[in-house]
Design a protein around this motif. Sequence first.
Motif: not given
Length: 463
Positions: A222-249
């Motif tokens: 597997h790639p190192l977790s740090g490498e995966r975090i760096a790549v995925l942060r660039e994908v996740y943070e601009p996504d419209p759902a980034w700040n969507k809260p967890v479903d409480p139910q």
Amino acid sequence: MTGQSAPNALPGSRTLLRLLAVLLCSFALMARPALAQQILRDAETEALFNDISRPLITAAKLDPKNVQVLLINDPEINAFVAGGQYVWMHSGLIASADDVNQVQGVIAHELGHIEGGHIIRSAEGMKAATGITLLSLVLGAAAIAAGGGEAGMGIMAAGQQAAMGKYLAFSRTQESSADLAGARYLSAAGLSGKGSLAFFKKLQNLEYRLAIPQDDSYARTHPLSGERIAVLREVYEPDPAWNKPVDPQLEARFERVKAKLVGFVSDPTRTLQVYPESDQTIPAHYARAYAWHKSAYPDKAMQEVRALLAAQPHDPYFLELEGQILLESGRPAEAIAPLREAVARSNNQPLIAVLLGHALIASEDDNNFKEAEQVLRTAVARDRENPFAWYQLGVVYERRGDTPRAALATAERYQMQGNDQLALLNADQAMQGLKEGTTDWLRAQDIAMVSRSAVEGNRKKRR
């Protein structure tokens, strides 16, 4: 002094074949996850898994009817796919997850492996690595035959290292591909990637504690977790759902499932540390009920169940737990009423229905056997993959004197458990007593044909 062959001696063909076999087996073992762990089946847990995975499965353009998320008893923080469309979650992963969104991030990643056909395509990686290994063996053998013993062994060793590197690079590529696919599924489902990043951060902290070098992932699958975090942060943070809260139910349901899992698999002392008596929340009562029941303190377990039912009197899973504790404490007749209500309020959930069938049989009241048969037949019609259900149904038929159907139920159970010899024996016995052409006779015939083929195949392999 160690024994060595003469430097100009060519290794025999058998030696080369043995060496090749060892190398090829090492790749097979590396690519094949262990499936020997105990499968944990629980109605509430499976219902939660279905609900949290369905939007992701749909986003992956897979059929929710064909994909299953299942739980195995393994304390490691891990999940994997292994054949078919099954996602296997370790109990240690659920216990370590901080919220349901983290679990959804893991499921999304594993669906990426399924949608990408990575289990099937792993043969490509092994094929490329095997080609390098074979070439190095041939060149190494040639060098040894020419008198260069050390050079030949060096070529073989270098070939093994290159082959392993080739396979590991292939594996890392698949993992990166699954990461990005999982991110697409989360986005399409309108779910935040925060949980996915948080879980990778959890894995990175584990790597730190295990002193895993963080400067190079060359020798890893597997790639190192740090490498995966760096790549995925660039994908996740601009996504419209980034700040969507967890479903409480969903989060409340996850906390319940996590608590009951901890109570079931953990040492009771550990459970009471995580969920002390001072904690009067629903998850805490749930965890302690399982811990006390596991420790053979039924009165204390029932006290926790009463607290749960006081809060939610008709919750099917709390009623199921009440019935289970009563049944396993030697009070099957008392377990019937709560289990009947649990089955009714869970829309005849098969796992709960099997527990009711067990209680009806264990009551030793002949008047309960007709109901037990009906309950168990309904259960296996909806969930055939339950050996204990077939065992209980076989008991009912045997008590009624219906030996052929008892044999058929036993054949179903043995086939499910992989015991082809006993499945064949019981299927043949069932066919002798059932009317030819009926549904049960045809099912017995199917089991007999499949089991006979498997038995004959195993016999040929042993020759």
